[in-house]
Design an enzyme around this catalytic site. Structure first.
Site, PDB file in Angstrom:
ATOM      1  N   PHE A 187      -1.571  -6.927 -49.230  1.00 21.20           N
ATOM      2  CA  PHE A 187      -2.784  -6.280 -48.755  1.00 21.20           C
ATOM      3  C   PHE A 187      -2.389  -5.321 -47.637  1.00 21.20           C
ATOM      4  O   PHE A 187      -2.018  -5.739 -46.541  1.00 21.20           O
ATOM      5  CB  PHE A 187      -3.825  -7.273 -48.236  1.00 21.20           C
ATOM      6  CG  PHE A 187      -5.100  -6.567 -47.812  1.00 21.20           C
ATOM      7  CD1 PHE A 187      -6.071  -6.260 -48.746  1.00 21.20           C
ATOM      8  CD2 PHE A 187      -5.295  -6.177 -46.508  1.00 21.20           C
ATOM      9  CE1 PHE A 187      -7.227  -5.573 -48.383  1.00 21.20           C
ATOM     10  CE2 PHE A 187      -6.441  -5.493 -46.125  1.00 21.20           C
ATOM     11  CZ  PHE A 187      -7.413  -5.194 -47.064  1.00 21.20           C
ATOM     12  N   ASP A 208       4.945  -4.057 -42.466  1.00 17.87           N
ATOM     13  CA  ASP A 208       3.525  -3.966 -42.128  1.00 17.87           C
ATOM     14  C   ASP A 208       3.170  -5.168 -41.250  1.00 17.87           C
ATOM     15  O   ASP A 208       2.954  -6.272 -41.727  1.00 17.87           O
ATOM     16  CB  ASP A 208       2.675  -3.958 -43.403  1.00 17.87           C
ATOM     17  CG  ASP A 208       1.183  -3.840 -43.121  1.00 17.87           C
ATOM     18  OD1 ASP A 208       0.776  -4.043 -41.958  1.00 17.87           O
ATOM     19  OD2 ASP A 208       0.423  -3.573 -44.061  1.00 17.87           O
ATOM     20  N   LYS A 226      -4.941  -3.245 -35.675  1.00 14.33           N
ATOM     21  CA  LYS A 226      -5.809  -4.357 -35.307  1.00 14.33           C
ATOM     22  C   LYS A 226      -5.731  -4.678 -33.818  1.00 14.33           C
ATOM     23  O   LYS A 226      -6.430  -4.088 -33.016  1.00 14.33           O
ATOM     24  CB  LYS A 226      -5.522  -5.567 -36.187  1.00 14.33           C
ATOM     25  CG  LYS A 226      -5.902  -5.333 -37.654  1.00 14.33           C
ATOM     26  CD  LYS A 226      -5.917  -6.604 -38.449  1.00 14.33           C
ATOM     27  CE  LYS A 226      -6.179  -6.347 -39.939  1.00 14.33           C
ATOM     28  NZ  LYS A 226      -7.488  -5.756 -40.227  1.00 14.33           N
TER      29      LYS A 226
END
Length: 409
Positions: A150, A235, A264
């Site tokens: 994801f 990531d 984030k």
């Protein structure tokens, strides 16, 4: 004659949820809770009910809601300057980039806004590097990725997703990606060739259920990419910035990727901030006009991002994630065979597989919500736990007690 001021009527949770239905596109399926206030690890709905936040915005709220150092930094900057665009320099960006590069042990920073933008930027940088430095023929660069990944929701990113919910109906898809099983070095090696610009993986797959690879996998990816003459792009948008007990999850194997993607938590739960960080050899391939972002590196984002880096520089939050992570693992271990089939945890992050007969992950999340604890499901009967790194041991124990109650009552 001046009309009397109108007093807005306060709408309750059910009414607000119904009001969203005709005007909001259905890109999410939220739990039926309407948050109005928050502080630390706690949120409060419009009726005043309090909930312990055990999701922390998918790690965007690593430092809790409204951390005083972060809100103070935002307030100070709001009174000075919020946006110049990158048409001009601003007085906050250099310090942010310097300190973020030092924190992550890298040389250059490419500031962006969202996690998906960081991934897209990393893909562009890897391809540019492949053409300019490695010598891959034009338009033939490939990137190797892992199944069940994801990385975001843009059309390029869903092109290499294996989740049909994310892909179906959004083609045609962007070419240039090769998908191999996660945690399988042999399959990855078979997919890498002279056209490979990079291997792009999550050190821990969050959306897939907090899947942690076998010891040695990340080191193996690093060695494979070094031998093959391609980049290792990690990531760390969910796994980075303290979540796993280290600044970056790759540090658990002493691995240094060529490029790291951050987001984030970098915005402190206040503004969207992301970044691509890496070596000068790689990020230096970009020239003016080849990439950009109006809001990337804006003064408000840089001020908040710098305050986030300052918190991480102390090492306090990495230590908290390690120490409280032991409490989390101990509590979940006690529940195995008592409603929990199994779990995977690193730091303050866990994917918990619930006995399917007890309900889906969504149903378990709704039951926990009714008991005052907020979590989110992933797939099937799996829920994820990712509380703010500011959570106390008592709060964490209380959440685990509530989980036990929901699973065993």
């Amino acid at each position: 004659m001046t009309a009397p001021a109108r007093t807005a009527r306060t709408r309750g949770s059910e009414e607000l949820i119904r009001a969203e239905e005709p005007v909001l596109a259905h890109n999410y399926h939220p739990l039926p809770v309407v948050v109005a206030r928050a502080e630390g690890a706690w949120v409060e709905d419009v009726e005043g009910r309090r909930y312990l936040d055990m999701l922390a915005g998918y790690s965007a709220l690593n430092f809790g809601h409204r951390h005083p150092a972060l809100t103070e930094a935002a307030h100070r900057q709001l009174d000075r300057l919020t946006l110049t665009s990158r048409a001009f320099h601003n007085d906050r960006l250099a310090s942010f980039a310097e300190r973020l590069a030092t924190l992550t042990g890298t040389e250059m920073v490419l500031p962006m806004n969202t996690g998906a933008e960081a991934v897209e930027s990393g893909i562009k940088v890897a391809r540019k590097w492949a053409y300019d430095v490695k010598g891959v023929p034009a338009d033939r660069a490939t990137i190797v990725v892992a199944a069940d990944n994801f990385h975001g929701r843009t059309t390029t990113i869903v092109s290499f997703s294996t989740d049909e919910t994310a892909r179906s109906g959004f083609g045609p898809f962007t070419p240039g990606f090769r998908v191999v099983p996660y945690n399988d070095l042999a399959a990855m090696e078979a997919a890498v060739d002279e056209t490979t610009a990079a291997v792009l993986i999550e050190p821990i797959q969050g959306e897939a259920g907090v899947l942690i690879p076998d010891p040695g996998y990340l080191a193996g990816v690093r060695e494979l990419t070094r031998r093959a003459g391609c980049l290792f792009v990690a990531d760390e948008i969910q796994s980075g910035l303290g979540r796993t007990g280290r600044t970056l999850a790759v540090e658990h194997e002493s691995v240094v990727p060529d490029v790291v993607l951050l987001g984030k938590a970098l915005g402190g739960g206040i503004v969207p901030v992301s970044a691509v960080v890496g070596s000068r050899e790689v990020l230096g391939v970009l020239r003016p006009g080849e990439h950009g972002s109006t809001f990337g590196g804006n003064p408000l984002a840089a001020a908040v991002g710098t305050a986030v880096v300052e918190l991480l520089e102390t090492g306090e939050f990495q230590r908290r994630a390690t120490e409280l992570g032991a409490v989390l693992r101990e509590g979940l271990t006690a529940l195995v065979g008592r409603g929990v089939v199994g779990f995977r945890a690193r730091g303050l992050w866990a994917g918990v597989d619930v006995e399917p007969a007890l309900g889906t992950g969504r149903e378990i999340s709704e039951r926990l919500m009714r008991e005052g604890v907020l979590v989110k499901d992933t797939h099937g009967s799996t829920i994820r736990l990712a509380p703010p790194l500011t959570v106390t041991g008592e709060e964490l124990a209380g959440a685990l007690g509530t989980l036990e109650k929901v699973l065993t009552s």
